[in-house]
Structures are given as C-alpha cells and as structure tokens.
Scaffold this motif. Structure first.
Motif, PDB file in Angstrom:
ATOM      1  N   SER A   4      -1.056  -1.461   1.875  1.00 17.89           N
ATOM      2  CA  SER A   4      -0.771  -2.889   1.663  1.00 17.89           C
ATOM      3  C   SER A   4       0.429  -3.058   0.751  1.00 17.89           C
ATOM      4  O   SER A   4       1.255  -3.949   0.949  1.00 17.89           O
ATOM      5  CB  SER A   4      -1.992  -3.595   1.076  1.00 17.89           C
ATOM      6  N   GLY A  39      -4.036  -4.319  -6.913  1.00 15.55           N
ATOM      7  CA  GLY A  39      -3.066  -5.096  -6.147  1.00 15.55           C
ATOM      8  C   GLY A  39      -2.241  -5.959  -7.072  1.00 15.55           C
ATOM      9  O   GLY A  39      -2.261  -5.785  -8.292  1.00 15.55           O
ATOM     10  N   GLN A 127      -0.955 -12.403   2.616  1.00 16.15           N
ATOM     11  CA  GLN A 127      -1.835 -11.419   1.989  1.00 16.15           C
ATOM     12  C   GLN A 127      -1.836 -10.140   2.805  1.00 16.15           C
ATOM     13  O   GLN A 127      -1.971 -10.179   4.027  1.00 16.15           O
ATOM     14  CB  GLN A 127      -3.253 -11.986   1.880  1.00 16.15           C
ATOM     15  N   GLN A 129      -3.765  -6.367   2.850  1.00 12.84           N
ATOM     16  CA  GLN A 129      -4.936  -5.707   2.277  1.00 12.84           C
ATOM     17  C   GLN A 129      -5.126  -4.342   2.920  1.00 12.84           C
ATOM     18  O   GLN A 129      -5.011  -4.194   4.141  1.00 12.84           O
ATOM     19  CB  GLN A 129      -6.191  -6.551   2.485  1.00 12.84           C
ATOM     20  N   GLU A 150     -14.620  -4.409   4.066  1.00 10.42           N
ATOM     21  CA  GLU A 150     -13.872  -5.189   3.077  1.00 10.42           C
ATOM     22  C   GLU A 150     -13.631  -4.355   1.834  1.00 10.42           C
ATOM     23  O   GLU A 150     -14.431  -3.500   1.481  1.00 10.42           O
ATOM     24  CB  GLU A 150     -14.668  -6.443   2.685  1.00 10.42           C
ATOM     25  N   LYS A 153      -6.965  -2.423  -1.996  1.00  9.47           N
ATOM     26  CA  LYS A 153      -5.899  -3.110  -2.708  1.00  9.47           C
ATOM     27  C   LYS A 153      -5.453  -4.342  -1.918  1.00  9.47           C
ATOM     28  O   LYS A 153      -5.295  -4.294  -0.707  1.00  9.47           O
ATOM     29  CB  LYS A 153      -4.727  -2.169  -2.905  1.00  9.47           C
ATOM     30  N   ILE A 154      -5.243  -5.445  -2.641  1.00 12.82           N
ATOM     31  CA  ILE A 154      -4.757  -6.689  -2.045  1.00 12.82           C
ATOM     32  C   ILE A 154      -3.417  -7.030  -2.694  1.00 12.82           C
ATOM     33  O   ILE A 154      -3.312  -7.084  -3.919  1.00 12.82           O
ATOM     34  CB  ILE A 154      -5.748  -7.845  -2.266  1.00 12.82           C
TER      35      ILE A 154
END
Length: 185
Positions: A4, A39, A127, A129, A150, A153-154
C-alpha cells in the motif's frame, strides 16, 4: 504485488508531481512515512491547486527550491502535509484537529459535510490498504485454503485545494528574500 505504501507513493508521484517534489525536500519525514508500521495520511494539493496560489507565491516557491538557506522552511512546509497515522476524514471530523509531523491544524466540517483543514477544502480521499492473506491448515500442516482478510497498513491521500501549511512559512520565505537583497518576489 506492491505494498500500500508503494502504491500510495507511486500515485502521489504520478498524480501530484509538483507536491511530490516538495515532499522530497523533507527526506527524513518521507522516510518516516515509508517506515510507518500502521500507515500514514498525506494532504496533497493538485498541480492545478498549486498553480492557483498566484504567480507571486509560485515564483517564491520556485526560488525557495533553488535556495539552500530555505531547505528548512520547505521541509517544514512538506511536514505539515504529512500525518504519521492513517487519518481518515471521519476521524479528523470527530476530533476537529489533525496532528501533522510538526504541529496541529484545525479541522472544520461545514453543514453540507464539506471538510476543511486549516481553512483548505479536502476535495477527495484515496485509500490504499495492504491485503493480508489468512492461510488455513489441517492438524498436519497441510494447506486447506486461504482468504484475504481486513487489516494491514493503510495509506491515505487526501487531495486538498491548496497548501495547508501555516502562513508563517510563506512569510519566512518572503522575509528571507527581502533581507537577502533580492527584494520581494
């Protein structure tokens, strides 16, 4: 498969090239962003938003890029656009503040839901991810299957309508050029 962070950084460099060149003026903050475990969030003005600041500020910014004495000012300007956590618009709206690398900036939400950071509108958010793969094994360790879950890192890019850094950084650049004998830009 790229991470990401790599996807977000590539998107920044391709979609916001003028702003990305400013980020590169702060290599330490850029590296902290790259190394972040959870993130990050970045407030990125588009090239059109940067161009709309006016010819005087554009000339000032260009001159600052070529003046080593102003690297610290450009570095702080870049750092005000970086957040060490994946700060979503919803979180910023709930707390009415965002803490950047070098200080807090106010967040306001208009009655129509439009959000502003330090008086500058957030236009849209992107976004990125990381995908986490969960493997399932039997008691003997044989792979039974896997699925995406789910987490991970975002990295968030908030496109904003201009620079969100405080005006005192612009004033510092003006003052530098006035006192260096170059006069106002």
């Amino acid at each position: 498969m790229s991470s990401s962070r790599e996807q977000a950084e590539q998107y920044l460099s391709e979609s916001y090239p003028k702003f990305y060149s400013l980020l590169q003026k702060n290599p330490a903050a850029l590296q902290r962003m790259r190394d972040s475990k959870a993130g990050f969030a970045v407030f990125a003005p588009s090239d059109a938003a940067i161009d709309s600041v006016g010819s005087e500020q554009l000339q000032l910014l260009e001159a600052a890029f070529n003046d080593p004495d102003l690297n610290q000012v450009l570095s702080r300007m870049a750092a005000y656009h970086m957040v060490s956590a994946p700060m979503t618009a919803e979180i910023m709206g709930a707390y009415n503040v965002v803490t950047t690398r070098v200080g807090e900036l106010p967040v306001e939400v208009a009655p129509d839901g439009t959000m502003y950071v330090n008086g500058v509108q957030i236009i849209r958010s992107y976004q990125f991810q990381d995908q986490i793969i969960q493997n399932y094994q039997d008691k003997d360790g044989n792979l039974l299957g896997s699925e995406g879950v789910e987490g991970g890192k975002i990295c968030i890019i908030h496109e904003v309508g201009g620079f969100i850094s405080p005006d005192d950084l612009w004033h510092a650049m003006y003052s530098h050029f006035e006192t260096s004998g170059l006069g106002a830009m």
